[in-house]
Design an enzyme around this catalytic site. Structure first.
Site: not given
Ligand code: DOR
Ligand code: ZN
Length: 413
Positions: A57, A59, A91, A212, A278, A296
């Site tokens: 997980h 980004h 995303n 998470h 995450d 995030g």
């Molecule tokens: O804290 C987060 N950041 N939770 C999420 O679900 C998305 C992520 C992000 O893409 O920045």
């Molecule tokens: Zn995420």
């Protein structure tokens, strides 16, 4: 054949002194002494030679979010901390819910120095699920609003047999009336997490992974339905008491201290299937408004060695760590040839010093500058990292020119 020798270990624990022979990206031989070819010998150093770590997980952003992080910068950050496979989230901007964007993301990921996968987002038109299934994706990611707005697509993803990863919150959790971190936690409370798991379960059977989990009730709900579940380092080690600023603003939010205590307890009891970070990088300006900054926490360059402290204090066995940080996430993702030292497995290898104690000086490769773990004490430190048998990190530096592969091109989700 390239040989790497030393004190071998994987999720089965210490395997003894031996050598791993890698050719064409895969482990071809595991034996006591090296055969012919280049040899890297760590015998007698006290280092451990294990499978590379896996983070399912992250980004990595890219596309129009390349000002936050790219597949290459995030991939280097992963390599620097011993992570040799990452699975990226959809995303993005544009959203990766269509063939064109998925292909653009996979193309960008192919330039990362570590192995990689991509979850697709749920398309608005359920008929488009089929079209995404023919791409080399790792499965689908379900976000809170998908549960209501794209329920047809979610049902299609579930019935396809692909891995479906749930962000366990409901859209209602987003309508907080006060935005300071403690009020947010009260509004986006644990009840929404368990409820989201129940809503998804009501949409049909499938291969589901809950990511998470920030509350014990989420883990209980996931296990009730036979789902796998991961926890992040921040929900394990941070709480609403840790910090009130933007650095600690994250979804799901940090919880009052009793929840992290429960998460650690459930982790030690074997109820958690994987760690997942995450890793969520943002530009500094997006992390500056105290009430409305982007949620995030970035982690890729540091989290394994913060978590390894659990091993160094004797709470977690080495075998449990190598399950949660390597084999467990591989199994969740359906990648049987990852996270294990055996013939036929991918030649992703981590050599680390289990006795090292150090402070993380801050990120050198990730573009994110808001690492709360900066200056935190770490236990264990990567010495050499190999992707498909090629050295990608050594002497404290990431080596340029190494490219990872996407195992989902040969393993359908
Ligand atoms: O804290 C987060 N950041 N939770 C999420 O679900 C998305 C992520 C992000 O893409 O920045
Ligand atoms: Zn995420």
């Amino acid at each position: 054949m390239d040989w790497i020798c030393g004190n071998l270990a994987d999720y089965r624990g210490l395997l003894g002194s031996g050598c791993i022979g890698v050719e064409d990206g895969f482990i071809r031989s595991v034996r006591k002494a090296p055969g012919r070819g280049r040899v890297r010998d760590y015998t007698g150093t006290g280092y451990i030679v294990s499978p590379g770590l896996i983070d399912i997980h992250v980004h990595l952003r890219g596309l129009e979010y390349s000002y936050k992080e790219t597949e290459e910068t995030g991939g280097r950050a992963a390599a620097a901390s011993g992570i040799t496979l990452v699975i990226d989230m959809p995303n993005t901007l544009p959203r990766a819910d269509n063939r064109e964007t998925v292909r653009a993301k996979l193309e960008a990921l192919s330039r990362a120095p570590v192995d990689h996968g991509l979850f697709a987002a749920i398309p608005r038109d359920p008929r488009r699920v089929e079209e995404l299934l023919s791409e080399a994706i790792a499965g689908f990611k379900v976000y809170p609003e998908d549960l209501y707005e794209r329920s047809g697509g979610v049902k299609g993803a579930l019935s396809s047999g692909s891995l479906v990863v749930l962000h366990p919150e409901l859209p209602e959790a987003g309508s907080a009336v006060a935005e300071d971190l403690v009020s947010r936690e009260a509004h986006r409370n644990c009840g929404f997490e368990a409820a989201a798991v129940e809503v998804l379960a009501g949409m049909g059977g499938g291969r589901v992974h809950v990511t998470h989990a920030s509350c014990r009730s989420t883990i209980i709900a996931a296990k009730k339905h036979g789902y796998t579940v991961d926890v992040t380092p921040h929900h394990l080690f941070y709480s609403t008491l840790t910090g009130a600023g933007c650095m600690y603003r994250v979804n799901p939010p940090l919880r009052p201290w009793h929840e992290p205590s429960w998460l650690v307890y459930m982790l030690l009891e074997g109820l958690v299937d994987a760690f997942a970070s995450d890793h969520a990088p943002h530009a500094l300006w997006e992390k500056s408004d105290p009430l409305y900054c982007s949620p995030g926490i970035p982690w890729l360059e540091s989290w394994p060695w913060l978590v390894y402290r659990l091993v160094s204090v004797g709470a977690l066995d080495l075998s449990e760590f190598l399950w949660l940080a390597s084999r467990g996430p591989a199994v969740v993702a359906g990648l049987e040839d990852y996270g294990v030292i055996r013939e036929g497995a991918r030649g992703n290898i981590l050599v680390y010093d289990p006795r090292a104690v150090w402070r993380f000086p801050g990120p050198a490769y990730s573009m994110a500058r808001h690492y709360p773990s900066t200056m935190a004490r770490m236990a264990g430190r990567p010495i050499e990292v190999l992707v498909g048998g090629e050295t990608v990190f050594i002497g404290g530096e990431v080596i340029e020119g190494v490219r990872g592969v996407n195992p989902f091109t040969w393993r359908r989700p």
